[in-house]
Design an enzyme around this catalytic site. Structure first.
Site, short mmCIF file in Angstrom:
data_model
loop_
_atom_site.label_atom_id
_atom_site.label_comp_id
_atom_site.label_asym_id
_atom_site.label_seq_id
_atom_site.Cartn_x
_atom_site.Cartn_y
_atom_site.Cartn_z
CD1 TRP A 101 -10.28 -6.78 0.51
CD2 TRP A 101 -11.43 -6.75 2.43
NE1 TRP A 101 -9.59 -7.52 1.44
CE2 TRP A 101 -10.26 -7.51 2.61
CE3 TRP A 101 -12.32 -6.59 3.51
CZ2 TRP A 101 -9.94 -8.13 3.83
CZ3 TRP A 101 -12.00 -7.20 4.71
CH2 TRP A 101 -10.84 -7.96 4.88
CG ASP A 168 -10.88 -0.36 0.86
OD1 ASP A 168 -9.76 -0.05 1.29
OD2 ASP A 168 -11.44 -1.44 1.14
CE LYS A 192 -4.56 -5.87 4.23
NZ LYS A 192 -5.86 -5.32 4.06
C1 LIG Z 1 -7.29 -5.59 4.41
C2 LIG Z 1 -8.32 -4.84 3.68
C3 LIG Z 1 -9.48 -4.37 4.32
C4 LIG Z 1 -9.80 -4.65 5.76
O1 LIG Z 1 -9.04 -3.89 6.59
P1 LIG Z 1 -9.22 -3.91 8.19
O2 LIG Z 1 -8.30 -2.83 8.59
O3 LIG Z 1 -8.83 -5.29 8.65
O4 LIG Z 1 -10.64 -3.62 8.49
C5 LIG Z 1 -10.37 -3.63 3.57
N1 LIG Z 1 -10.15 -3.38 2.27
C6 LIG Z 1 -9.05 -3.81 1.63
C7 LIG Z 1 -8.86 -3.48 0.19
C8 LIG Z 1 -8.11 -4.56 2.31
O5 LIG Z 1 -7.01 -5.00 1.68
#
Ligand SMILES: *Cc1c(COP(=O)(O)O)cnc(C)c1O
Length: 356
Positions: A101, A168, A192
């Site tokens: 990511w 993030d 998540k």
């Molecule tokens: C799942 C995830 C993403 C991607 O998220 P989307 O909503 O599918 O774009 C980005 N960063 C992390 C750390 C993730 O776990």
């Protein structure tokens, strides 16, 4: 019987949240309508949005200096939106490369400024969080992925610097308390640890905005969504509603400090078994082990299929590891009860008895 959901995302939600959400899908409050068919301008939905924002502020101690936004486009859209809203051409930002990511965030940010990767753990298939790197003070921000969902590492010691963070936090937001003042932007896809897919929470410091010279599309400016309280266009009504229910559930269960305590207990339970059990081994460096996504291997790969069968027989689903790590990954977000983790640990113990 309801399965025990170890999937990484979309992921487990609290059972009482799902029950309340299903009632509202049939009939919401006293509106005589399903929440799926109401206007985003109705006073009932406006009050959902206001409550969701207030709960985010309360749970994470977010001051009025920050906007709290509910956007669509996933965390992946934030990879470019963050850089686009903060960087002028030639501006520098640092990125810590701790996994897939992070790498995606780096790729997108490069479209908008001078991106420097301050450190990377790619050399060891991202099984640790780098430390001891330089953070030049002319960076506009340092981008961090607080929890690496795929590789099972998490940042517990934030770098010491005056450079503000952009983070993030898709897979560990609301799992622990945070000092918000260190962050310019926090973003998190809901699916998540917060709600269903379809909404992304963004917490953004207002005074960092409106400094880029380039014209930005209206929808891609944070300021637009601050000015219109996340309703410039039709927001994802149902995902926001379910996220609000989850935030209520977090508050009712003691807030993020209580979540952290529970998350430590649950992850200790599982890591202790991984370390004790002669058949298994963890993949991440011990000091960086994620409390949300626990990655582990069978020393004898040939036993993998049998272990997954035993997991399934015990009602545990989503335990198969991501292809880039292999083995197994148990995602044990806030909503995973300790009893669920115990069930998996019991399967591991029995598996050892059977196979040694
Ligand atoms: C799942 C995830 C993403 C991607 O998220 P989307 O909503 O599918 O774009 C980005 N960063 C992390 C750390 C993730 O776990």
């Amino acid at each position: 019987m309801k399965k025990i959901n170890f999937y990484a995302g979309p992921a487990i939600l609290a059972q009482e949240v799902i029950e309340e959400a299903s009632k509202s899908a049939l009939s919401f409050g006293d509106m005589g309508l399903s929440i799926l068919e109401i206007s985003h301008r109705s006073k009932e939905f406006v009050s959902v949005l206001e409550e969701a924002e207030a709960l985010v502020r309360e749970l994470l101690n977010v001051s009025d200096e920050y906007g709290v936004l509910f956007l669509s486009g996933g965390a992946s859209s934030q990879f470019y939106m963050t850089a686009m809203n903060l960087l002028n051409e030639g501006d520098k930002a640092g990125y810590l490369d701790t996994g897939a990511w992070s790498s995606k965030a780096i790729k997108e940010a490069k479209l908008f400024g001078e991106i420097e990767v301050v450190a990377s753990s790619k050399d060891k298939n991202y099984n640790y969080i780098p430390t001891g790197y330089d953070i030049p003070s002319d960076y506009k921000y340092l981008h961090l992925t607080s929890n690496n969902t795929i590789f099972g590492t998490e940042i517990f010691n934030w770098p010491e610097t005056d450079v503000p963070f952009v983070a993030d936090m898709s897979s560990d937001i609301f799992s622990r308390p945070l000092d918000i003042s260190k962050f310019s932007i926090i973003y998190a896809g809901a699916q998540k640890n917060l709600g269903p897919s379809g909404v992304t929470l963004v917490i953004v410091k207002k005074d960092i905005l409106n400094k880029v010279e380039k014209a930005l599309p209206t929808m891609l400016k944070y300021q637009t969504h601050i000015d219109k309280d996340s309703s410039f266009n039709t927001p994802p009504v149902y995902p926001i509603y379910v996220s609000m229910l989850t935030l209520r559930w977090i508050k009712k269960n003691g807030g993020v400090a209580a979540m952290e305590k529970k998350n430590i207990e649950k992850s200790d339970l599982l890591y202790n078994e991984i370390d004790r059990n002669s058949l298994f081994e963890g993949t991440a460096a011990k000091e960086d082990r994620s409390r949300m996504n626990v990655c582990f291997l069978l020393k004898d790969e040939a036993l993998e299929a049998e272990f997954l069968k035993d997991c399934a027989a015990a009602g545990c689903v989503g335990v198969k590891g991501h292809r880039s790590v292999g083995g197994f990954r148990a995602s044990i977000y806030n909503a995973m009860p300790k009893a669920g983790v115990q069930t998996l640990v019991d399967v591991m113990k029995k598996f050892e008895e059977k196979n040694t």
